[in-house]
Write a protein that holds these residues in place. Sequence first.
Motif, PDB file in Angstrom:
ATOM      1  N   ILE A 278       0.961  -1.189   0.081  1.00  0.00           N
ATOM      2  CA  ILE A 278      -0.116   0.038  -0.086  1.00  0.00           C
ATOM      3  C   ILE A 278       0.841   1.142  -0.025  1.00  0.00           C
ATOM      4  CG2 ILE A 278      -1.519   1.321   1.471  1.00  0.00           C
ATOM      5  CD1 ILE A 278      -2.642  -1.289   2.222  1.00  0.00           C
ATOM      6  N   ALA A 279       1.958   1.209   0.778  1.00  0.00           N
ATOM      7  CA  ALA A 279       2.833   2.598   1.031  1.00  0.00           C
ATOM      8  C   ALA A 279       3.491   2.585  -0.633  1.00  0.00           C
ATOM      9  CB  ALA A 279       3.717   2.176   2.007  1.00  0.00           C
ATOM     10  N   GLU A 280       4.016   1.320  -1.056  1.00  0.00           N
ATOM     11  CA  GLU A 280       4.452   1.710  -2.412  1.00  0.00           C
ATOM     12  C   GLU A 280       3.621   1.943  -3.413  1.00  0.00           C
ATOM     13  OE1 GLU A 280       5.879  -2.432  -3.120  1.00  0.00           O
ATOM     14  OE2 GLU A 280       7.908  -2.046  -2.158  1.00  0.00           O
ATOM     15  N   ALA A 281       2.228   1.737  -3.365  1.00  0.00           N
ATOM     16  CA  ALA A 281       1.303   2.053  -4.247  1.00  0.00           C
ATOM     17  C   ALA A 281       0.997   3.770  -4.163  1.00  0.00           C
ATOM     18  CB  ALA A 281       0.050   1.429  -4.193  1.00  0.00           C
ATOM     19  N   GLU A 282       0.825   4.022  -2.876  1.00  0.00           N
ATOM     20  CA  GLU A 282       0.552   5.375  -2.544  1.00  0.00           C
ATOM     21  C   GLU A 282       1.797   6.258  -3.160  1.00  0.00           C
ATOM     22  OE1 GLU A 282      -0.163   5.166   1.615  1.00  0.00           O
ATOM     23  OE2 GLU A 282      -2.220   4.872   1.500  1.00  0.00           O
TER      24      GLU A 282
ATOM     25  N   LEU B 140       1.535   6.576  -6.706  1.00  0.00           N
ATOM     26  CA  LEU B 140       0.266   7.236  -6.897  1.00  0.00           C
ATOM     27  C   LEU B 140       0.864   9.031  -6.670  1.00  0.00           C
ATOM     28  CD1 LEU B 140      -2.324   7.829  -7.978  1.00  0.00           C
ATOM     29  CD2 LEU B 140      -3.200   7.523  -5.672  1.00  0.00           C
ATOM     30  N   ALA B 141       1.369   9.216  -5.524  1.00  0.00           N
ATOM     31  CA  ALA B 141       1.760  10.589  -5.641  1.00  0.00           C
ATOM     32  C   ALA B 141       2.857  11.162  -6.629  1.00  0.00           C
ATOM     33  CB  ALA B 141       2.297  10.593  -4.278  1.00  0.00           C
ATOM     34  N   SER B 142       3.790  10.339  -6.823  1.00  0.00           N
ATOM     35  CA  SER B 142       4.614  10.642  -7.776  1.00  0.00           C
ATOM     36  C   SER B 142       3.978  10.661  -9.404  1.00  0.00           C
ATOM     37  CB  SER B 142       5.800   9.322  -7.924  1.00  0.00           C
ATOM     38  OG  SER B 142       6.666   9.769  -8.856  1.00  0.00           O
ATOM     39  N   GLN B 143       3.135  10.166  -9.494  1.00  0.00           N
ATOM     40  CA  GLN B 143       2.354  10.170 -10.936  1.00  0.00           C
ATOM     41  C   GLN B 143       1.678  11.354 -10.822  1.00  0.00           C
ATOM     42  OE1 GLN B 143       0.221   6.564 -11.132  1.00  0.00           O
ATOM     43  NE2 GLN B 143       1.690   5.440 -12.208  1.00  0.00           N
TER      44      GLN B 143
END
Length: 100
Positions: free
Chosen positions: A55-59, A62-65
């Motif tokens: 979840i942290a990696e996905a967040e 997403l924040a980077s994108q």
Amino acid sequence: SATAATICKALSAEIEKHEQATRAEKALRDREADEKIRDYETIHVEAVKENDVKIAEAEAKLASQLQEQADELLLWRRRRNKVEAELRATIEKYDVNMFQ
């Protein structure tokens, strides 16, 4: 009556032996159940940790994108504003030349 007492005593001894065996079996099953519960709790904790990492990696991704998209949008706005400013300058120059 002595025979009855002997029979009762023998039955009581057998009952006590059976109860001890039952208690021992129950204790063994309880230990096995406790071990399984600890194993499942360990598996659960590990799964939660793995999911938290995912979840942290996905967040973070997403924040980077989202930041990349915001940066790109800002760049396009700047380019559009520059083109619009150049267009206004050209129109003003045309208007000035037209009225001379």
